[in-house]
Design a protein around this motif. Structure first.
Motif, PDB file in Angstrom:
ATOM      1  N   ASN A 133      20.443 -17.228 -22.844  1.00 14.11           N
ATOM      2  CA  ASN A 133      21.202 -16.294 -22.535  1.00 14.11           C
ATOM      3  C   ASN A 133      20.014 -14.923 -21.475  1.00 14.11           C
ATOM      4  O   ASN A 133      20.860 -14.850 -21.324  1.00 14.11           O
ATOM      5  CB  ASN A 133      20.951 -15.722 -23.784  1.00 14.11           C
ATOM      6  N   TRP A 134      19.128 -15.694 -21.155  1.00 15.40           N
ATOM      7  CA  TRP A 134      18.254 -14.909 -20.142  1.00 15.40           C
ATOM      8  C   TRP A 134      17.850 -15.276 -19.312  1.00 15.40           C
ATOM      9  O   TRP A 134      17.824 -15.857 -18.762  1.00 15.40           O
ATOM     10  CB  TRP A 134      16.565 -14.955 -21.511  1.00 15.40           C
ATOM     11  N   VAL A 135      18.783 -14.311 -18.563  1.00 15.09           N
ATOM     12  CA  VAL A 135      18.639 -14.338 -16.711  1.00 15.09           C
ATOM     13  C   VAL A 135      17.701 -13.114 -17.071  1.00 15.09           C
ATOM     14  O   VAL A 135      18.079 -12.267 -16.420  1.00 15.09           O
ATOM     15  CB  VAL A 135      19.608 -14.794 -16.346  1.00 15.09           C
ATOM     16  N   LEU A 136      16.878 -13.783 -14.852  1.00 15.29           N
ATOM     17  CA  LEU A 136      15.559 -12.821 -14.689  1.00 15.29           C
ATOM     18  C   LEU A 136      15.871 -12.613 -13.637  1.00 15.29           C
ATOM     19  O   LEU A 136      16.196 -14.056 -12.281  1.00 15.29           O
ATOM     20  CB  LEU A 136      14.457 -12.682 -15.111  1.00 15.29           C
ATOM     21  N   LEU A 137      15.751 -11.247 -13.014  1.00 17.95           N
ATOM     22  CA  LEU A 137      15.993 -11.132 -11.192  1.00 17.95           C
ATOM     23  C   LEU A 137      14.139 -11.040 -10.735  1.00 17.95           C
ATOM     24  O   LEU A 137      13.373  -9.569 -11.965  1.00 17.95           O
ATOM     25  CB  LEU A 137      16.285 -10.167 -10.831  1.00 17.95           C
ATOM     26  N   ARG A 138      13.549 -11.329 -10.135  1.00 19.10           N
ATOM     27  CA  ARG A 138      12.236 -12.127  -9.595  1.00 19.10           C
ATOM     28  C   ARG A 138      12.116 -10.772  -9.062  1.00 19.10           C
ATOM     29  O   ARG A 138      12.626 -11.760  -7.775  1.00 19.10           O
ATOM     30  CB  ARG A 138      11.208 -12.847 -10.313  1.00 19.10           C
ATOM     31  N   TYR A 139      10.750 -10.669  -7.876  1.00 23.85           N
ATOM     32  CA  TYR A 139      10.344 -10.471  -6.706  1.00 23.85           C
ATOM     33  C   TYR A 139       9.406 -11.284  -6.431  1.00 23.85           C
ATOM     34  O   TYR A 139       8.568 -11.576  -6.943  1.00 23.85           O
ATOM     35  CB  TYR A 139       9.143  -8.503  -7.417  1.00 23.85           C
ATOM     36  N   ARG A 140       9.631 -11.778  -5.770  1.00 23.26           N
ATOM     37  CA  ARG A 140       8.943 -12.798  -4.999  1.00 23.26           C
ATOM     38  C   ARG A 140       7.479 -13.260  -5.304  1.00 23.26           C
ATOM     39  O   ARG A 140       7.100 -13.848  -4.857  1.00 23.26           O
ATOM     40  CB  ARG A 140       9.765 -13.517  -3.668  1.00 23.26           C
ATOM     41  N   LYS A 141       7.125 -12.056  -4.042  1.00 20.10           N
ATOM     42  CA  LYS A 141       5.755 -12.285  -3.789  1.00 20.10           C
ATOM     43  C   LYS A 141       4.606 -11.579  -4.801  1.00 20.10           C
ATOM     44  O   LYS A 141       3.428 -12.001  -4.807  1.00 20.10           O
ATOM     45  CB  LYS A 141       5.308 -10.006  -2.883  1.00 20.10           C
ATOM     46  N   ASN A 142       5.664 -10.904  -5.925  1.00 21.79           N
ATOM     47  CA  ASN A 142       4.511 -11.471  -7.653  1.00 21.79           C
ATOM     48  C   ASN A 142       4.987 -12.135  -8.720  1.00 21.79           C
ATOM     49  O   ASN A 142       4.430 -12.013  -9.624  1.00 21.79           O
ATOM     50  CB  ASN A 142       3.697 -10.050  -7.303  1.00 21.79           C
ATOM     51  N   LYS A 143       5.941 -12.057  -8.477  1.00 19.63           N
ATOM     52  CA  LYS A 143       7.295 -13.444  -8.980  1.00 19.63           C
ATOM     53  C   LYS A 143       6.881 -12.242 -10.654  1.00 19.63           C
ATOM     54  O   LYS A 143       7.396 -12.764 -11.768  1.00 19.63           O
ATOM     55  CB  LYS A 143       6.306 -14.549  -9.506  1.00 19.63           C
ATOM     56  N   LYS A 144       7.078 -11.071 -10.306  1.00 20.48           N
ATOM     57  CA  LYS A 144       7.010 -10.201 -11.614  1.00 20.48           C
ATOM     58  C   LYS A 144       8.966 -10.158 -12.132  1.00 20.48           C
ATOM     59  O   LYS A 144       9.570  -9.651 -10.431  1.00 20.48           O
ATOM     60  CB  LYS A 144       6.356  -8.747 -11.346  1.00 20.48           C
ATOM     61  N   ALA A 145       9.179 -10.090 -13.051  1.00 25.22           N
ATOM     62  CA  ALA A 145      10.729  -9.316 -13.073  1.00 25.22           C
ATOM     63  C   ALA A 145      10.917  -8.058 -12.924  1.00 25.22           C
ATOM     64  O   ALA A 145      10.006  -7.716 -13.663  1.00 25.22           O
ATOM     65  CB  ALA A 145      11.579 -10.734 -14.485  1.00 25.22           C
TER      66      ALA A 145
ATOM     67  N   ALA B  80       7.875  -4.002  -7.553  1.00 25.91           N
ATOM     68  CA  ALA B  80       6.809  -4.368  -5.886  1.00 25.91           C
ATOM     69  C   ALA B  80       6.221  -3.218  -4.907  1.00 25.91           C
ATOM     70  O   ALA B  80       6.200  -3.573  -4.518  1.00 25.91           O
ATOM     71  CB  ALA B  80       8.344  -4.348  -4.645  1.00 25.91           C
ATOM     72  N   GLY B  81       5.657  -2.407  -6.209  1.00 22.59           N
ATOM     73  CA  GLY B  81       4.548  -1.169  -5.577  1.00 22.59           C
ATOM     74  C   GLY B  81       4.665  -0.929  -4.877  1.00 22.59           C
ATOM     75  O   GLY B  81       4.372   0.226  -3.688  1.00 22.59           O
ATOM     76  N   LYS B  82       6.502  -0.177  -4.985  1.00 20.69           N
ATOM     77  CA  LYS B  82       7.036   0.371  -3.439  1.00 20.69           C
ATOM     78  C   LYS B  82       6.972   2.289  -3.653  1.00 20.69           C
ATOM     79  O   LYS B  82       7.081   3.179  -3.524  1.00 20.69           O
ATOM     80  CB  LYS B  82       8.614   0.208  -3.450  1.00 20.69           C
ATOM     81  N   ASN B  83       6.797   2.425  -5.195  1.00 16.80           N
ATOM     82  CA  ASN B  83       5.839   3.525  -5.958  1.00 16.80           C
ATOM     83  C   ASN B  83       4.662   4.664  -4.998  1.00 16.80           C
ATOM     84  O   ASN B  83       4.826   5.601  -4.908  1.00 16.80           O
ATOM     85  CB  ASN B  83       5.675   4.000  -7.268  1.00 16.80           C
ATOM     86  N   LYS B  84       4.314   3.712  -4.610  1.00 18.57           N
ATOM     87  CA  LYS B  84       2.998   4.445  -3.733  1.00 18.57           C
ATOM     88  C   LYS B  84       3.127   5.295  -2.738  1.00 18.57           C
ATOM     89  O   LYS B  84       2.728   5.725  -2.164  1.00 18.57           O
ATOM     90  CB  LYS B  84       1.816   3.543  -3.477  1.00 18.57           C
ATOM     91  N   ILE B  85       4.739   4.397  -1.660  1.00 15.61           N
ATOM     92  CA  ILE B  85       4.637   4.159  -0.821  1.00 15.61           C
ATOM     93  C   ILE B  85       5.644   5.530  -0.132  1.00 15.61           C
ATOM     94  O   ILE B  85       5.303   6.295   0.065  1.00 15.61           O
ATOM     95  CB  ILE B  85       5.273   3.363   0.184  1.00 15.61           C
TER      96      ILE B  85
END
Length: 209
Positions: free
Chosen positions: A27-39, A108-113
């Motif tokens: 039932n659980w399917v995630l989208l992750r950011y490849r560079k840090n593997k965080k969902a 993805a850490g885009k908030n700092k940019i």
């Protein structure tokens, strides 16, 4: 947006994203950011509807919850930093996509940019308002903003450019960004800038000087 596939398809439009189903429960399917593997998006079915959990800036967490009854504190996650969206058709697709995009940026850490871009954008607010499109009004529904936005909010979509300098200090090109300006309508009848948000760099070629 009511189906899991719609969420996954939209999430896959961002760079370095992959779909993951790490649990024994399908039932659980995630989208992750490849560079840090965080969902940044957790999809699942619950109570007859698809849900998606998204990370949220605490500054905007309650605004989303107060605006849409189908945006709730994060189910099975930290309720200070995550919201759950019930995909029952009551939240506009554009707003769902906006929340997913903001979640991606946070993971993805885009908030700092974006913080640097926001600081520069704030210097050109009059010009941004002049070329803004998609203005829309939303009544205030949160106690948090009863004093400074009792008469509601205006949201404007606009663009701005930041210079890129070469080694000699000359402007080489301009990077173009899209942004939304959140304006509150105060009791004195005037409108005041509250924040610049959803800053996205255009993926097309930058302007050359």
């Amino acid at each position: 947006m009511k189906e899991r596939k719609e969420v996954l398809d939209f999430g896959m439009t961002f760079p370095d994203v992959y779909v993951d189903a790490p649990f024994h429960d399908d039932n659980w399917v995630l989208l992750r950011y490849r560079k840090n593997k965080k969902a940044f998006a957790w999809t699942y079915e619950r109570n007859g509807h698809m849900w998606v959990n998204v990370k949220v800036d605490p500054q905007w967490r309650d605004l989303w919850r107060n605006t849409y009854p189908s945006v709730l504190p994060g189910y099975h996650q930290n309720k200070e930093h995550w919201n759950s969206i019930i995909l029952d058709g009551t939240v506009p697709d554009g707003e769902i996509k906006r929340m997913i995009a903001e979640s991606y940026d946070l993971i993805a850490g885009k908030n700092k940019i974006n913080a640097k871009a926001k600081a520069n954008a704030s210097q050109g607010i009059p010009g941004m308002l002049e070329i803004a499109v998609g203005k829309h009004f939303r009544e205030n529904s949160g106690e948090k903003h009863l004093r400074n936005a009792a008469n509601g909010w205006y949201r404007y979509d606009s663009r701005f450019a930041l210079p890129v300098y070469d080694e000699s200090g000359e402007v080489e090109q301009y990077n173009v960004f899209h942004a939304s300006m959140l304006i509150h309508h105060a009791n004195d009848g005037k409108m005041y800038l509250y924040d610049v948000l959803d800053i996205k760099k255009e993926t097309s070629n930058p302007f050359k000087s």
